[in-house]
Design an enzyme around this catalytic site. Structure first.
Site, PDB file in Angstrom:
ATOM      1  N   PRO A  22       4.215   3.770   4.067  1.00 18.70           N
ATOM      2  CA  PRO A  22       3.052   4.145   4.869  1.00 18.70           C
ATOM      3  C   PRO A  22       1.841   3.260   4.595  1.00 18.70           C
ATOM      4  O   PRO A  22       1.609   2.847   3.462  1.00 18.70           O
ATOM      5  CB  PRO A  22       2.774   5.585   4.406  1.00 18.70           C
ATOM      6  CG  PRO A  22       3.269   5.615   3.000  1.00 18.70           C
ATOM      7  CD  PRO A  22       4.425   4.669   2.920  1.00 18.70           C
ATOM      8  N   CYS A  64     -19.647 -13.737  21.769  1.00 17.65           N
ATOM      9  CA  CYS A  64     -19.663 -14.198  23.165  1.00 17.65           C
ATOM     10  C   CYS A  64     -18.257 -14.137  23.766  1.00 17.65           C
ATOM     11  O   CYS A  64     -17.650 -15.173  24.077  1.00 17.65           O
ATOM     12  CB  CYS A  64     -20.188 -15.620  23.244  1.00 17.65           C
ATOM     13  SG  CYS A  64     -21.772 -15.772  22.478  1.00 17.65           S
TER      14      CYS A  64
HETATM   15  C1  LIG Z   1       7.619  -3.279   7.938  1.00 18.52           C
HETATM   16  C2  LIG Z   1       6.406  -2.436   7.953  1.00 18.52           C
HETATM   17  N1  LIG Z   1       6.303  -1.440   7.057  1.00 18.52           N
HETATM   18  C3  LIG Z   1       5.223  -0.629   7.016  1.00 18.52           C
HETATM   19  C4  LIG Z   1       4.194  -0.787   7.924  1.00 18.52           C
HETATM   20  C5  LIG Z   1       3.022   0.143   7.836  1.00 18.52           C
HETATM   21  O1  LIG Z   1       2.888   0.856   8.999  1.00 18.52           O
HETATM   22  P1  LIG Z   1       1.806   2.007   9.137  1.00 18.52           P
HETATM   23  O2  LIG Z   1       0.504   1.437   8.716  1.00 18.52           O
HETATM   24  O3  LIG Z   1       1.831   2.339  10.563  1.00 18.52           O
HETATM   25  O4  LIG Z   1       2.238   3.133   8.279  1.00 18.52           O
HETATM   26  C6  LIG Z   1       4.262  -1.795   8.888  1.00 18.52           C
HETATM   27  C7  LIG Z   1       3.214  -1.929   9.901  1.00 18.52           C
HETATM   28  O5  LIG Z   1       3.432  -2.077  11.059  1.00 18.52           O
HETATM   29  C8  LIG Z   1       5.396  -2.657   8.897  1.00 18.52           C
HETATM   30  O6  LIG Z   1       5.501  -3.647   9.771  1.00 18.52           O
END
Ligand SMILES: Cc1ncc(COP(=O)(O)O)c(C=O)c1O
Length: 413
Positions: free
Chosen positions: A273, A342
């Site tokens: 996350p 801009c």
């Molecule tokens: C491979 C991977 N893991 C984790 C994340 C973290 O995602 P999020 O910030 O939506 O939890 C991302 C973001 O897109 C990602 O590309």
């Protein structure tokens, strides 16, 4: 702040933000440590003893103090570049706590990821699998790898942040995964340890995330039948937050759904996350530099922050709540809230009901802790803004404002 978990009263918080603006100047990012701690605890606690690892996705916000805060909470790390890997290690993460993801890993990245002995390199293609194997054999080691599968599931998020459809560039089609795992298991330089899936970001319903989890669990079960035993299932990141106050999936329910999908396999769950941990913890403090009213037409509120500091509105048409720090009397009327750059796309909000403001007033842009400062840039030779971390009644500058000399330091005339 969006998530008020500390005992700080709204008045005290307003005063604190006002003090920060005076001391650090604007534009300025401000994060609340209590919000990050609470978000981490909500995810971690919901596993309720089930074996798991939370790999904080540094891409959301890789400022050293934020990464170190998450390390202190017991998080592990998800890095998307060598820079992020180094930042993670600098903040205390061991290589065996880091997963490394990236859709186009360079030879240098593969070499170093293998040499570091990371927990897992998330492999994106058959070609990459070959390259990792070659480098591992050359180094006389076996690289721990997890195959990133593309389950062809619609995350129902913004198309620019959806990654789990066959039309997206990420991972390998899930039906090719068993063959590739067999291949990985036969290679001298590879140790297949996991399966990885990440179908997008800012996903606000559980169904696509649960379906993706079920798909990798089914894959692991099929592999087990062939005596290919994995150590973890990496369900990626992607859980969304509420930018506009409308309901979104609850983090604890999300974790419970993942555990319910995985429990039968007994495998450890990893998640990556980013946004849900740090997004609501951040605000961007800005000052009004101009107010323009075209006769019979629009009101424009021009801020000293724009697409340089916060790209999301220009990049994804993203919505952020925006409020004056101190509300003046008077009715709200429509306004475009724009930056000083801009470019016509440099607008945080269009036709937004907004209270009266005057030049010099402070304005707060909410929920910018993720994909805010990290995406900042220096277009128009505008130095990067400072970042501040509030912890209860105290705060400190965790990144000072860049100077023009620093911005030019790489150049010769
Ligand atoms: C491979 C991977 N893991 C984790 C994340 C973290 O995602 P999020 O910030 O939506 O939890 C991302 C973001 O897109 C990602 O590309």
């Amino acid at each position: 702040m969006a998530v008020t978990t500390s005992s700080t009263s709204p008045d005290a918080r307003t005063e604190q933000l006002s003090d920060i603006a005076s001391a650090a100047g604007t534009p300025c990012y401000v994060y609340d440590a209590a919000s990050i701690r609470a978000a981490y605890a909500a995810l971690d606690g919901a596993f309720d003893g089930y074996p798991h690892a939370i790999h904080y996705a540094l891409k959301a916000n890789s400022s050293l103090a934020i990464v170190r805060l998450l390390h202190g909470l017991g998080s592990h790390a998800d890095a998307n570049s060598l820079g992020e890997t180094d930042v993670a290690m600098r903040c205390g993460f061991r290589p065996d706590q880091i997963v490394f993801t990236g859709v186009g890993k360079s030879a240098a990245e593969i070499d170093r990821a293998v040499a570091l002995g990371l927990l897992a390199i998330n492999v994106e293609s058959p070609g990459e699998l070959d390259r990792i194997d070659q480098r591992a054999v050359a180094q006389g080691v076996r690289a721990r790898v997890a195959l990133r599968v593309n389950p062809d599931i619609d995350a129902k998020s913004h198309p620019h942040i959806s990654t789990g459809l066959r039309s997206n560039k990420f991972g390998v089609p899930i039906d090719e995964a068993p063959g590739l795992f067999r291949e990985m298991a036969s290679r001298r330089g590879l140790l297949p340890v996991g399966a990885h899936v990440h179908i997008g970001s800012q996903i606000t319903t559980l169904e696509p995330l649960t379906k993706a989890a079920e798909a990798v669990v089914a894959l692991a079960r099929d592999l087990r039948a062939e005596a290919i035993e994995l150590q973890h299932l990496d369900m990626g990141g992607g859980l969304g937050i509420s930018y506009d106050g409308s309901p979104v999936a609850d983090p604890a329910e999300y974790v419970r759904a993942l555990v319910a999908a995985t429990r039968g396999s007994g495998l450890k769950v990893a998640i990556e996350p980013g946004r849900v941990l740090v997004g609501p913890a951040g605000v961007l403090l800005s000052r009004v530099v101009d107010v323009k009213q075209f006769p019979g037409a629009k009101r424009f509120i021009v801020l000293d922050a724009g697409m340089n500091e916060l790209m999301r509105p220009a990049l994804y048409n993203a919505y952020h709540r925006i409020e004056p720090l101190i509300r003046r009397d008077g009715a709200e009327t429509p306004a475009d809230i724009v930056g000083p750059i801009c470019e016509s796309t440099d607008a945080y909000a269009r036709d937004r009901q907004f209270a009266p403001v005057e030049v010099g007033d402070l304005v707060v842009v909410r929920d910018v802790g993720a994909y805010g400062a990290v995406m900042g840039h220096t277009y128009l030779r505008r130095p990067l803004p400072p970042e501040v971390l509030i912890d209860g009644s105290t705060w400190r500058i965790i990144r000072r404002r860049q100077t023009l000399d620093e911005l030019l330091a790489l150049e010769t005339e």
